[in-house]
Write an enzyme that holds these catalytic residues in place. Structure first.
Site, PDB file in Angstrom:
ATOM      1  N   LEU A   1       0.868  -1.171   0.000  1.00 27.82           N
ATOM      2  CA  LEU A   1       0.000   0.000   0.000  1.00 27.82           C
ATOM      3  C   LEU A   1       0.906   1.222   0.000  1.00 27.82           C
ATOM      4  CD1 LEU A   1      -2.653  -0.936   2.742  1.00 27.82           C
ATOM      5  CD2 LEU A   1      -2.959  -1.033   0.257  1.00 27.82           C
ATOM      6  N   ASP A   2       0.499   2.281  -0.707  1.00 23.50           N
ATOM      7  CA  ASP A   2       1.260   3.536  -0.661  1.00 23.50           C
ATOM      8  C   ASP A   2       1.471   3.947   0.790  1.00 23.50           C
ATOM      9  OD1 ASP A   2       1.074   3.578  -3.392  1.00 23.50           O
ATOM     10  OD2 ASP A   2      -0.505   5.087  -3.465  1.00 23.50           O
ATOM     11  N   MET A   3       2.553   4.671   1.028  1.00 23.62           N
ATOM     12  CA  MET A   3       2.832   5.133   2.387  1.00 23.62           C
ATOM     13  C   MET A   3       1.649   5.899   2.966  1.00 23.62           C
ATOM     14  SD  MET A   3       5.962   7.523   3.806  1.00 23.62           S
ATOM     15  CE  MET A   3       5.354   9.035   3.050  1.00 23.62           C
TER      16      MET A   3
END
Length: 409
Positions: free
Chosen positions: A253-255
Site C-alpha cells: 500500500l502507498d505510504m
C-alpha cells in the site's frame, strides 16, 4: 479481535496444564469462572517454552507459582490500596447511612487511587518499554492490561522471545456469555489498543502462514532507500517475528494509504500469495473521500498508466505506452466538511498499478482528499484512501478469507 497467533500448540499445553491444576485442587469446574491462557514462545537460543497466565486474580491472588506476573508492580499496588482503602470504605459506610453528598468525594478519591495504580503498569515491546500514558491511553477501560493474553505477551516480549502460539480459554462456571472450555480471541475493547503497542502494528489476524495488519497512514509497507526510510511494516513485523522471511511482503500500500495488508510468515506462503496477486486472484476494496460532488452513481475508469520518469513517483495517463489500468467505482454518499463538498466512494481495482486509484480519481472524478501528488493536501490532513477489505485464498488450506479494517475517516 480476530486470532492474532495460531492457537493449536498453546491450546494443547493449556488443556494439559488445567488437568494438572485440577488434580492438585487449585482449579475446580464448580468454582467461579476465570480466563486462563498459554503462550508458546521461541527464545533466541532456540527451542520452545510455554508460559501460563490468568486474567485478573486467581483465588484472590495476583502472584501464583507457575503463572506469569501482572504487568504492574504488585508491591506498589498493595501500597496504594493500603493507602486509600480504609478512607474509601469509610466514605462508603457514611454514604450507606444517607450522606449522599459524599459520593463525589469518594468517586474522586477512587479515581485518584486508580490513576496511581495505572501508573505502575510497565509494558514491553521489541522497541522498548511503554506505559498507558506514553501509549496515549490516558483513560484505559478497567481491566486493560490484566487479561491473560496481555500478561503473556508482555512477559514474552520483555524476555526477547518470539511469540509462536497463543490460546485463551474460559474455565469454570459459565457467565457473561462465556462457556467453560471454550477458546476466545483477545477482545477489541481492552486488548486491541494495547496490542497495537506490543507489536507497533495493528494486527488483524495471524496464523502459521500469514499475518494481516491494518496499516496506518504515513507508514511505509517495505523499507525505502536510506536509513531514514527503514521503519516500515516489514521491519516492525520482523522485530517481533524474526523467523519470518526477510522480505515477507506480497503486495504493498502507498505510504499515505491505510488499511488491510497481508504478509507471509513462510517462503511457501509468500510464493503462493505472490502468485495470487500476480494473477489477480485476490479481491481488493477501497474507500476514499473525493474533493467535490460526484453526480453519477457508479462507473468504470479505464485509463492506461505509466511512471512519469521526469517527476517520480508520479504516474501519468499514457494511451500509447501506458499499462492497462481499470477501476470500478460506486458512490457511497455526499458529505459536507465546513464549506467543502466531498463524495465518499468505494473503489474496486481490477488491476494493481502504482497510484492507480489516486490517478484515476484525479483524472476521471475528483482528486482524493489529502492527495499531495494528484490534488492538494491541507495542513494536518491525511490522504483519505483506505484499503477496507481484502479477499485471498489461504496459502495452506485454500480457504477464501476476507479481512476488513474500519475506515478511519
Amino acid at each position: 479481535m480476530d486470532q492474532i497467533l495460531p492457537s493449536a500448540k498453546a491450546r494443547k499445553a493449556l488443556e494439559e496444564r488445567i488437568g494438572k491444576l485440577e488434580e492438585e485442587g487449585i482449579l475446580s469446574p464448580g468454582r467461579e469462572g476465570i480466563m486462563l491462557g498459554a503462550l508458546v514462545a521461541r527464545p533466541k537460543g532456540g527451542g520452545e517454552v510455554v508460559s501460563y497466565a490468568f486474567s485478573g486474580a486467581l483465588d484472590g491472588r495476583l502472584l501464583v507459582d507457575g503463572f506469569v506476573p501482572p504487568c504492574f508492580s504488585v508491591h506498589a499496588f498493595e501500597k496504594i490500596v493500603e493507602r486509600y482503602d480504609e478512607q474509601i470504605h469509610c466514605y462508603s459506610d457514611r454514604i450507606e447511612r444517607g450522606e449522599r453528598e459524599l459520593e463525589p468525594v469518594r468517586r474522586a478519591l477512587s479515581n485518584e487511587a486508580l490513576d496511581q495504580i495505572r501508573a505502575t503498569y510497565i509494558f514491553h515491546s521489541p522497541f522498548g518499554k511503554f506505559t498507558f500514558a506514553s501509549a496515549g491511553l490516558d483513560n484505559p477501560p478497567t481491566g486493560m492490561g490484566d487479561c491473560a493474553a496481555a500478561k503473556l505477551l508482555n512477559n514474552c516480549l520483555r524476555r526477547g522471545w518470539e511469540p509462536v502460539s497463543l490460546c485463551e480459554m474460559w474455565y469454570g462456571a459459565s457467565t457473561g456469555g462465556r462457556i467453560s472450555a471454550h477458546v476466545y480471541n483477545p477482545c477489541d475493547e481492552k486488548c486491541r489498543p494495547l496490542f497495537r503497542h506490543f507489536f507497533a502494528l495493528d494486527l488483524i489476524y495471524g496464523d502459521e502462514a500469514i499475518v494481516v495488519v491494518d496499516k496506518e497512514s504515513g507508514l511505509l509497507s517495505v523499507p525505502g532507500k536510506g536509513p531514514e526510510k527503514a521503519d516500515c511494516v516489514t521491519s516492525r513485523l520482523r522485530a517481533t517475528f524474526p523467523s519470518i522471511p526477510t522480505l515477507p511482503s506480497v503486495h504493498r500500500l502507498d505510504m499515505d494509504t491505510s488499511g488491510v495488508l497481508v504478509l507471509a510468515k513462510t517462503e511457501e506462503a509468500k510464493r503462493c500469495l505472490s502468485m495470487q496477486f500476480e494473477h489477480r486472484e485476490t479481491d481488493k476494496r477501497y474507500v476514499a473521500l473525493l474533493e467535490g460532488l460526484v453526480k453519477d452513481e457508479c462507473g468504470v475508469i479505464d485509463l492506461p498508466m505509466r511512471l512519469d520518469t521526469e517527476d517520480r513517483p508520479r504516474q501519468v495517463v499514457d494511451w500509447e505506452n501506458g499499462k492497462k489500468a481499470v477501476t470500478e467505482w460506486r458512490r457511497l454518499g455526499v458529505e459536507m466538511r465546513g464549506d467543502r463538498v466531498l463524495t465518499r466512494v468505494a473503489f474496486h481495482p481490477l488491476t494493481g498499478r502504482t497510484h492507480q486509484l489516486r490517478l484515476h480519481a484525479a483524472k476521471a472524478l475528483h482528486p482524493i482528499v489529502g492527495d499531495r501528488l494528484y490534488g492538494r493536501q491541507l495542513p494536518g490532513e491525511r490522504l483519505c484512501l483506505h484499503a477496507e477489505s481484502l479477499t485471498i485464498k489461504h496459502p495452506v488450506t485454500g480457504e477464501a478469507m476476507t479481512f476488513t479494517a474500519p475506515v478511519p475517516f
